[in-house]
Enzyme design. Structure first.
Site, PDB file in Angstrom:
ATOM      1  N   GLU A 114       4.522   6.271  -2.023  1.00 18.50           N
ATOM      2  CA  GLU A 114       5.559   7.235  -2.376  1.00 18.50           C
ATOM      3  C   GLU A 114       5.113   8.126  -3.523  1.00 18.50           C
ATOM      4  O   GLU A 114       5.311   9.341  -3.498  1.00 18.50           O
ATOM      5  CB  GLU A 114       6.858   6.526  -2.761  1.00 18.50           C
ATOM      6  CG  GLU A 114       7.961   7.514  -3.126  1.00 18.50           C
ATOM      7  CD  GLU A 114       9.178   6.869  -3.769  1.00 18.50           C
ATOM      8  OE1 GLU A 114       9.805   7.519  -4.625  1.00 18.50           O
ATOM      9  OE2 GLU A 114       9.505   5.724  -3.418  1.00 18.50           O
TER      10      GLU A 114
ATOM     11  N   SER B 296       6.258  -3.297  -3.901  1.00 21.67           N
ATOM     12  CA  SER B 296       6.610  -3.006  -5.296  1.00 21.67           C
ATOM     13  C   SER B 296       8.062  -3.379  -5.574  1.00 21.67           C
ATOM     14  O   SER B 296       8.383  -4.008  -6.582  1.00 21.67           O
ATOM     15  CB  SER B 296       6.382  -1.513  -5.569  1.00 21.67           C
ATOM     16  OG  SER B 296       6.785  -1.163  -6.875  1.00 21.67           O
TER      17      SER B 296
END
Length: 291
Positions: A131, A227
């Protein structure tokens, strides 16, 4: 001896963006039987393997350069403009599953970067995360990535600065980073901080803490590369030290469950419900653990 009560957190599991990406992949696989995906569609090896069995082929950016005239799925994390340009050059049809929250953030960052104000863009996130790579790509690679306060040394505190966040970071972490950067800015220099954290993640934290508090033992299920998973695991462990991280049923340890009458199972936004159900079934049938 009575069997322990085992409960799966009702709010755990795939977020909207991941669910939508998997649905798009399955629809295409049902039509054609084969689909390329740029990077793991979700940070969970079991779900990646399930979809591989249906015909999903995971590729890297380097491998995509060699493909022509095929269909490639872009996962929820999003991609930089260079990926779309590569697809155009190679005649690749993009199936875009970028999460709407991530897409909106990409657009905000690009708009700010291209504005007459030309602010310095700072992104609170994990370096190398898919991202974050997509967000940095909106600035032609010029954005600064910060994950710790030490990373702020690379920020030019004499320039107009905008701070954004990777959508899956913590609200507390963003506040701390914003306060630390604002304190460093030179007098009179404009600094703006934007809360761009996904609410499906942010709103889960307190509910997950309460879930962890209300059980003797917590089994947190997530992929090692997630994450979001590591962040939420630490939130659980912060209120319940008997919290254990596993990525598959094979990692479940019977010793963790000793003297526990109330066991909770939860996971990341990238954890499939079926995997948490497998963990639950294994706990209910404990003689199969560690065999």
């Amino acid at each position: 001896m009575n069997k322990p009560h085992v409960e799966i957190d009702g709010d755990s599991g795939f977020c909207f963006g991941v669910t939508a990406a998997i649905c798009k992949a399955e629809e295409e696989l049902q039509r054609s039987g084969t689909l390329y995906c740029l990077g793991d569609i979700v940070h969970n090896s079991d779900e990646v393997e399930r979809l591989r069995g249906k015909g999903l082929i995971t590729i890297s950016h380097e491998q995509m350069q060699e493909l022509h005239g095929v269909k490639v799925l872009l996962r929820a994390h999003g991609e930089p403009p260079s990926t779309y340009e590569l697809a155009r050059r190679n005649g690749i049809e993009i199936i875009d599953a970028t999460c709407p929250v991530v897409l909106k953030l990409q657009q905000r960052i690009k708009q700010a970067f291209d504005s007459p104000e030309q602010p310095q863009i700072v992104i609170y996130g994990k370096p190398g995360h898919a991202e974050v790579n997509g967000l940095v790509g909106q600035t032609s690679g010029k954005a600064k990535i910060v994950e710790t306060e030490a990373d702020l040394d690379a920020v030019d505190t004499s320039k107009i600065t905008h701070l954004y966040s990777q959508t899956t970071k913590s609200l507390d972490g963003l506040r701390q980073m914003s306060n630390a950067l604002e304190a460093r800015m030179q007098s009179g220099v404009v600094f703006k901080s934007f809360d761009t954290i996904c609410r499906s993640v942010a709103h889960r934290v307190e509910k997950l803490r309460e879930f962890a508090r209300s059980h003797d033992v917590i089994i947190f299920v997530a992929g090692r590369k997630s994450s979001n998973g590591h962040f939420l695991y630490e939130e659980c462990r912060g209120v319940n030290m008997r919290t254990y991280f596993i990525s598959s049923t094979a990692e479940l340890n019977a010793e963790w469950l000793e003297n526990a009458s109330n066991i909770g199972i939860c996971g990341a936004t990238s954890t499939p419900r079926w995997l948490m159900e497998q963990v639950r079934d294994l706990i209910i049938n404990p003689q199969t653990i560690n065999e």
